[in-house]
Design an enzyme around this catalytic site. Structure first.
Site, PDB file in Angstrom:
ATOM      1  N   GLU A  16      -4.671   7.386  -4.125  1.00 53.89           N
ATOM      2  CA  GLU A  16      -4.895   6.884  -5.484  1.00 53.89           C
ATOM      3  C   GLU A  16      -6.264   7.336  -5.973  1.00 53.89           C
ATOM      4  OE1 GLU A  16      -4.385   2.644  -5.213  1.00 53.89           O
ATOM      5  OE2 GLU A  16      -2.255   2.827  -4.732  1.00 53.89           O
ATOM      6  N   ARG A  41       0.872  -1.171   0.000  1.00 55.68           N
ATOM      7  CA  ARG A  41       0.000   0.000   0.000  1.00 55.68           C
ATOM      8  C   ARG A  41       0.912   1.224   0.000  1.00 55.68           C
ATOM      9  NH1 ARG A  41      -3.434  -2.964  -1.305  1.00 55.68           N
ATOM     10  NH2 ARG A  41      -5.484  -3.336  -0.359  1.00 55.68           N
ATOM     11  N   HIS A  45      -1.821   0.534  -9.551  1.00 58.10           N
ATOM     12  CA  HIS A  45      -2.392  -0.454  -8.614  1.00 58.10           C
ATOM     13  C   HIS A  45      -3.010  -1.634  -9.380  1.00 58.10           C
ATOM     14  CE1 HIS A  45      -4.104  -0.945  -4.286  1.00 58.10           C
ATOM     15  NE2 HIS A  45      -3.870  -2.131  -4.855  1.00 58.10           N
TER      16      HIS A  45
END
Ligand code: GLV
Length: 327
Positions: free
Chosen positions: A269, A240, A288
């Site tokens: 994000e 993360r 991601h």
């Protein structure tokens, strides 16, 4: 009159997952694949539901739970659940489920894709060519770091960390790892040797981060940690974004320690094209996509659906996170 439970799904999912839910529940969903449901619409959609299937784009907190007073389960379609306030769920006896296992190998593949692309400057080379900048061949042109025979340092020896370590054998790498506590499983399976975090950072040529985001791991990589790394080291994060202090990484990369970074995750994000890290030639960024293959995303969706259905129909739940806490 129907007796099926009512559930809400926060995104249009692959059809096999919707089929699983439709067989046992009445569902409504935010019928968009690409964009998250706006918060106000979400909160208005859940007052009467027995369960919700969420993605990591939804913040599941006290406000969410107050808007869904009948909700018994939050089935998160991800292995990580830092988007969920677990204490708030526990306080209301709401079950949380996640999707471990089915994405392990896929995320490990992506970690390696970043490791290799970053170590061998693949994206930088592509950008150079498309910008018309490939002038000639010369002895030290675009030289990078050897992967074979190097030392791989895994931070976080869970399923994904172990899968990353397994792949190192084909490159004759030495593997070291750091974890909250030593993991006999990763040592036996991959031959990895335990190190303190500081020793790992000093020794590793490639550092791959695969820890969950918790109060302990938030911001665990900052200026101090980067200063321990080699000037030839490659830093890869598939965990993360918030485990890294991004501006400190930016400054460290500018100073050349670590040498480069491959990042699949960011603190906030999605990041925009103006993110400082993207201005650096020694950063490879991915949006991601660790678990993003057709097969794996479909498996994650069907597993989340299976967890949701099991919980709202009173069956044993495959992947409970807080069953013991909520009793
Ligand atoms: C994705 O990042 C996940 O946690 O599954």
């Amino acid at each position: 009159m129907t007796t099926k439970p009512d559930v809400y799904i926060t995104r249009r999912l692959p059809q096999p997952a919707l089929d699983i839910i439709a067989a046992a529940c009445n569902y409504t969903l935010w019928d968009d694949e690409a964009r998250p449901v706006p918060r106000d619409l979400l909160l208005r959609a859940i007052p009467d539901v027995d369960g919700v299937l969420t993605l990591l784009t939804e913040r599941v907190d006290a406000e969410f739970l107050a808007a869904a007073p009948r909700c018994k389960v939050v089935a998160n379609m991800a292995v990580g659940y830092d988007n969920v306030d677990l204490a708030a769920l526990n306080a209301r006896n709401v079950l949380l489920t996640n999707t471990p296992g089915v994405l392990t190998e896929t995320v490990a593949d992506l970690a390696w894709a970043l490791l290799m692309a970053t170590g061998r400057r693949v994206v930088e080379g592509h950008t150079l060519i498309t910008a018309g900048g490939w002038a000639d061949w010369s002895p030290m042109f675009m030289v990078g770091q050897d992967i074979h025979g190097a030392t791989l340092g895994i931070v976080g020896a869970g399923r994904i960390g172990a899968a990353v370590a397994r792949r190192a054998r084909g490159f004759a790498m030495r593997v070291i790892y750091h974890n909250r506590r030593p993991s006999p499983a990763i040592e036996t399976e991959t031959g990895a040797a335990y190190r303190t975090l500081d020793d790992l950072l000093r020794e590793a040529d490639f550092v791959v981060v695969s820890v969950p985001l918790t109060d302990t791991t938030r911001g665990m990589f900052g200026a101090r940690e980067f200063a321990l790394m080699k000037t030839t080291a490659v830093f890869v994060n598939v965990a993360r974004g918030a485990v890294v202090q991004e501006m400190e990484l930016y400054e460290a990369l500018q100073q050349g320690r670590p040498w480069s970074a491959g990042l699949d995750v960011f603190e906030h994000e999605p990041i925009g094209a103006d993110h400082p890290l993207l201005t650096l030639p020694n950063v490879v960024a991915a949006p991601h996509i660790g678990s993003a293959t057709t097969a794996t995303r479909t498996r994650m969706a069907t597993l989340a659906a299976t967890n949701l259905v099991a919980a709202v129909t009173g069956q044993p739940v495959p992947n409970p996170v807080n069953l013991e806490t909520i009793g």
